[in-house]
Structure formats: C-alpha cells, structure tokens
Scaffold this motif. Structure first.
Motif, PDB file in Angstrom:
ATOM      1  N   VAL A 117      22.969  -9.281 -34.581  1.00 12.20           N
ATOM      2  CA  VAL A 117      23.289  -8.706 -33.268  1.00 12.20           C
ATOM      3  C   VAL A 117      23.081  -7.196 -33.284  1.00 12.20           C
ATOM      4  N   ILE A 118      23.571  -6.531 -34.311  1.00 16.30           N
ATOM      5  CA  ILE A 118      23.410  -5.079 -34.400  1.00 16.30           C
ATOM      6  C   ILE A 118      21.924  -4.711 -34.409  1.00 16.30           C
ATOM      7  N   TYR A 119      21.147  -5.445 -35.183  1.00 22.26           N
ATOM      8  CA  TYR A 119      19.716  -5.163 -35.271  1.00 22.26           C
ATOM      9  C   TYR A 119      19.037  -5.407 -33.933  1.00 22.26           C
ATOM     10  N   THR A 120      19.397  -6.500 -33.270  1.00 26.30           N
ATOM     11  CA  THR A 120      18.783  -6.826 -31.984  1.00 26.30           C
ATOM     12  C   THR A 120      19.138  -5.805 -30.915  1.00 26.30           C
ATOM     13  N   LEU A 121      20.392  -5.375 -30.881  1.00 28.26           N
ATOM     14  CA  LEU A 121      20.806  -4.366 -29.905  1.00 28.26           C
ATOM     15  C   LEU A 121      19.994  -3.083 -30.069  1.00 28.26           C
ATOM     16  N   ALA A 122      19.754  -2.691 -31.314  1.00 26.41           N
ATOM     17  CA  ALA A 122      18.970  -1.482 -31.563  1.00 26.41           C
ATOM     18  C   ALA A 122      17.513  -1.698 -31.187  1.00 26.41           C
ATOM     19  N   GLU A 123      16.977  -2.871 -31.515  1.00 23.59           N
ATOM     20  CA  GLU A 123      15.565  -3.147 -31.250  1.00 23.59           C
ATOM     21  C   GLU A 123      15.271  -3.247 -29.751  1.00 23.59           C
ATOM     22  N   VAL A 124      16.197  -3.791 -28.990  1.00 25.07           N
ATOM     23  CA  VAL A 124      15.992  -3.906 -27.543  1.00 25.07           C
ATOM     24  C   VAL A 124      15.785  -2.524 -26.923  1.00 25.07           C
ATOM     25  N   ARG A 125      16.506  -1.550 -27.425  1.00 24.16           N
ATOM     26  CA  ARG A 125      16.374  -0.208 -26.870  1.00 24.16           C
ATOM     27  C   ARG A 125      15.111   0.489 -27.361  1.00 24.16           C
ATOM     28  N   ARG A 126      14.562   0.000 -28.480  1.00 24.61           N
ATOM     29  CA  ARG A 126      13.318   0.587 -28.993  1.00 24.61           C
ATOM     30  C   ARG A 126      12.088  -0.197 -28.575  1.00 24.61           C
ATOM     31  N   THR A 127      12.283  -1.472 -28.227  1.00 20.02           N
ATOM     32  CA  THR A 127      11.158  -2.363 -27.973  1.00 20.02           C
ATOM     33  C   THR A 127      11.279  -2.962 -26.580  1.00 20.02           C
ATOM     34  N   PRO A 128      10.608  -2.398 -25.588  1.00 19.27           N
ATOM     35  CA  PRO A 128      10.727  -2.881 -24.206  1.00 19.27           C
ATOM     36  C   PRO A 128      10.393  -4.356 -24.061  1.00 19.27           C
ATOM     37  N   HIS A 129       9.420  -4.854 -24.834  1.00 18.93           N
ATOM     38  CA  HIS A 129       9.024  -6.253 -24.713  1.00 18.93           C
ATOM     39  C   HIS A 129      10.204  -7.185 -24.986  1.00 18.93           C
ATOM     40  N   LEU A 130      11.004  -6.840 -25.990  1.00 20.16           N
ATOM     41  CA  LEU A 130      12.149  -7.675 -26.338  1.00 20.16           C
ATOM     42  C   LEU A 130      13.203  -7.643 -25.245  1.00 20.16           C
ATOM     43  N   GLY A 131      13.432  -6.471 -24.672  1.00 26.36           N
ATOM     44  CA  GLY A 131      14.398  -6.369 -23.578  1.00 26.36           C
ATOM     45  C   GLY A 131      13.990  -7.216 -22.398  1.00 26.36           C
ATOM     46  N   ILE A 132      12.701  -7.256 -22.115  1.00 21.74           N
ATOM     47  CA  ILE A 132      12.209  -8.057 -20.999  1.00 21.74           C
ATOM     48  C   ILE A 132      12.398  -9.533 -21.288  1.00 21.74           C
ATOM     49  N   LEU A 133      12.163  -9.949 -22.530  1.00 20.46           N
ATOM     50  CA  LEU A 133      12.331 -11.354 -22.879  1.00 20.46           C
ATOM     51  C   LEU A 133      13.776 -11.799 -22.683  1.00 20.46           C
ATOM     52  N   LEU A 134      14.709 -10.921 -23.032  1.00 21.37           N
ATOM     53  CA  LEU A 134      16.120 -11.287 -22.958  1.00 21.37           C
ATOM     54  C   LEU A 134      16.726 -11.074 -21.582  1.00 21.37           C
ATOM     55  N   SER A 135      16.087 -10.232 -20.755  1.00 29.12           N
ATOM     56  CA  SER A 135      16.748  -9.896 -19.495  1.00 29.12           C
ATOM     57  C   SER A 135      15.887 -10.051 -18.254  1.00 29.12           C
ATOM     58  N   ASN A 136      14.596 -10.377 -18.424  1.00 31.55           N
ATOM     59  CA  ASN A 136      13.633 -10.478 -17.322  1.00 31.55           C
ATOM     60  C   ASN A 136      13.294  -9.129 -16.709  1.00 31.55           C
ATOM     61  N   SER A 137      14.119  -8.129 -16.926  1.00 30.50           N
ATOM     62  CA  SER A 137      13.808  -6.790 -16.425  1.00 30.50           C
ATOM     63  C   SER A 137      14.442  -5.765 -17.338  1.00 30.50           C
ATOM     64  N   TYR A 138      13.622  -4.898 -17.888  1.00 30.09           N
ATOM     65  CA  TYR A 138      14.132  -3.924 -18.846  1.00 30.09           C
ATOM     66  C   TYR A 138      15.117  -2.960 -18.206  1.00 30.09           C
ATOM     67  N   SER A 139      14.980  -2.724 -16.914  1.00 31.06           N
ATOM     68  CA  SER A 139      15.832  -1.729 -16.262  1.00 31.06           C
ATOM     69  C   SER A 139      16.966  -2.336 -15.458  1.00 31.06           C
ATOM     70  N   ASP A 140      16.963  -3.648 -15.280  1.00 32.83           N
ATOM     71  CA  ASP A 140      17.984  -4.281 -14.431  1.00 32.83           C
ATOM     72  C   ASP A 140      18.378  -5.608 -15.049  1.00 32.83           C
ATOM     73  N   LEU A 141      19.373  -5.567 -15.920  1.00 33.64           N
ATOM     74  CA  LEU A 141      19.758  -6.764 -16.654  1.00 33.64           C
ATOM     75  C   LEU A 141      20.375  -7.803 -15.728  1.00 33.64           C
ATOM     76  N   ASP A 142      19.852  -8.997 -15.798  1.00 33.84           N
ATOM     77  CA  ASP A 142      20.345 -10.115 -14.999  1.00 33.84           C
ATOM     78  C   ASP A 142      21.181 -11.005 -15.909  1.00 33.84           C
ATOM     79  N   PRO A 143      22.500 -11.101 -15.681  1.00 33.83           N
ATOM     80  CA  PRO A 143      23.342 -11.896 -16.572  1.00 33.83           C
ATOM     81  C   PRO A 143      22.860 -13.332 -16.723  1.00 33.83           C
ATOM     82  N   ASP A 144      22.389 -13.941 -15.649  1.00 36.93           N
ATOM     83  CA  ASP A 144      21.971 -15.337 -15.734  1.00 36.93           C
ATOM     84  C   ASP A 144      20.759 -15.522 -16.635  1.00 36.93           C
ATOM     85  N   SER A 145      19.891 -14.513 -16.715  1.00 33.99           N
ATOM     86  CA  SER A 145      18.684 -14.667 -17.506  1.00 33.99           C
ATOM     87  C   SER A 145      18.986 -14.757 -18.999  1.00 33.99           C
TER      88      SER A 145
END
Length: 208
Positions: A97-125
């Motif tokens: 979890v710690i590694y993923t939290l750091a990587e999401v902020r460094r890697t936009p692609h991962l944030g999009i995969l987990l949230s559908n939008s890097y700038s607007d996190l959708d809880p359901d996604s």
C-alpha cells in the motif's frame, strides 16, 4: 491525401496496429502531462481527426484505461521486487500500500487505472471490476501463502476491496500534514494489518 499525411506520414497497416499506436501515444501524453487527456489531444499528436480515434475508443475514459493497462506491467514488476521475501500478510500488504500510494503520485497511468481520472477520484471506480482485477494481480505476486493464513479466493477479493477503499481514503485526504512514510507504515500495520491477520482466526472459527 490528408489521411496519408496523418499518422506521422506512415498510416497503420491494419486495425491492430492503429489500436496499438493510439494507445502508445496516449501513454506518452499522459506521461508528459501527468494528467488525464482527451481524444482531441491524441488525435492532434497523431495528426488524425478525432473520428479516427473514436473508431477504436468510444470515449476518453476508455482510451485512458487502455493506456493505464498498457503501462501497469512495469509497476507490478517493481512492486513485486519491493515486497519480495515478505511472507507475513500484514507486512507485505502494508508495504504494498505504501509503495502504491507513492507510485500513484509519480505515475499518472497508475492513478488513472485506479480512479478513472487522475484529477478527480471516483470512489466507485476503486471497487470496479477493473480495479479489483488489478488488486488481485498485485496480491498474487506477493510471497505470501494466503491459504496458510486463512484466505480463499472469495476472501482475497474482499481483502482487495478493503485495501482499495483504504487507499482511496489516502488519495482523497492524505492528511494535514500528511504522515511521514514511517508513521504511515506504523499506522497501517497497526490497524489495517490487524484486520488482515484476523482472517486466519475467522476462517478457523467458520470451519469448527
């Protein structure tokens, strides 16, 4: 002639190549901008009209998802190396979890995969089928004998959902000020780790 000037002067030979080049361009643009992109952005970069991109992807969300999936293997390889040798489920998941939290902020692609939008996190996604599949891919790479700790496939899926929800809370509100890595590790190991290790006793109780 205009169509020939698109695609950098080298049109794809078939739909499969076109699909791959669109995704590759999206990956590159997301990496450059650090944010979500539009169909128009990708079309402009390729030198084609938007309808060409829409032929392969019905929406920007679908394109970003494809770009994220195309980029995620590298992250999973790095995560696997990071948690290698950790056989305790609470310790392995905390580090993951710690590694993923750091990587999401460094890697936009991962944030999009987990949230559908890097700038607007959708809880359901974060509990979507896609995010769940990603989470299962993560934990199956850990050096943890999940069965030994009372986990079957159903409980592993519930664990993934629980951990995704936990990560979402830190995406949405990292704290003010955010915890240092060491303090976050201690916090997660105490609370999330306790819930993770409780599965062995719960599973044994159900069998008795």
């Amino acid at each position: 002639m205009a169509r020939r000037r698109g695609w950098g002067g080298s049109p794809p030979e078939n739909d499969g190549e076109a699909h791959r080049r669109i995704v590759a361009t999206a990956v590159e643009l997301i990496g450059e901008t650090g944010s979500a992109i539009s169909i128009a952005d990708v079309a402009d970069a390729l030198g084609v009209i938007r309808q060409t991109v829409y032929r392969y992807f019905p929406s920007a969300e679908a394109l970003m998802t494809a770009a994220a999936i195309a980029s995620v293997d590298g992250f999973l390889d790095r995560l696997t190396a990071h948690v290698a040798g950790l056989e305790d489920p609470a310790e392995a998941m905390t580090e993951g979890v710690i590694y993923t939290l750091a990587e999401v902020r460094r890697t936009p692609h991962l944030g999009i995969l987990l949230s559908n939008s890097y700038s607007d996190l959708d809880p359901d996604s974060l509990t979507s089928e896609q995010a769940q599949a990603f989470g299962m891919s993560m934990i199956h790479r850990f050096d943890v004998d999940w069965n030994k700790h009372g986990y079957d496939e159903e409980s592993l899926r519930e664990l993934v959902e629980y951990v995704l929800r936990t990560m979402h809370s830190f995406f949405a509100s990292p704290g003010n000020p955010p915890r240092t890595e060491d303090r976050l590790r201690a916090y997660l190991h105490r609370w999330m780790g306790t819930a993770i290790t409780a599965q062995r006793e719960y599973s044994a109780g159900r069998r008795s």
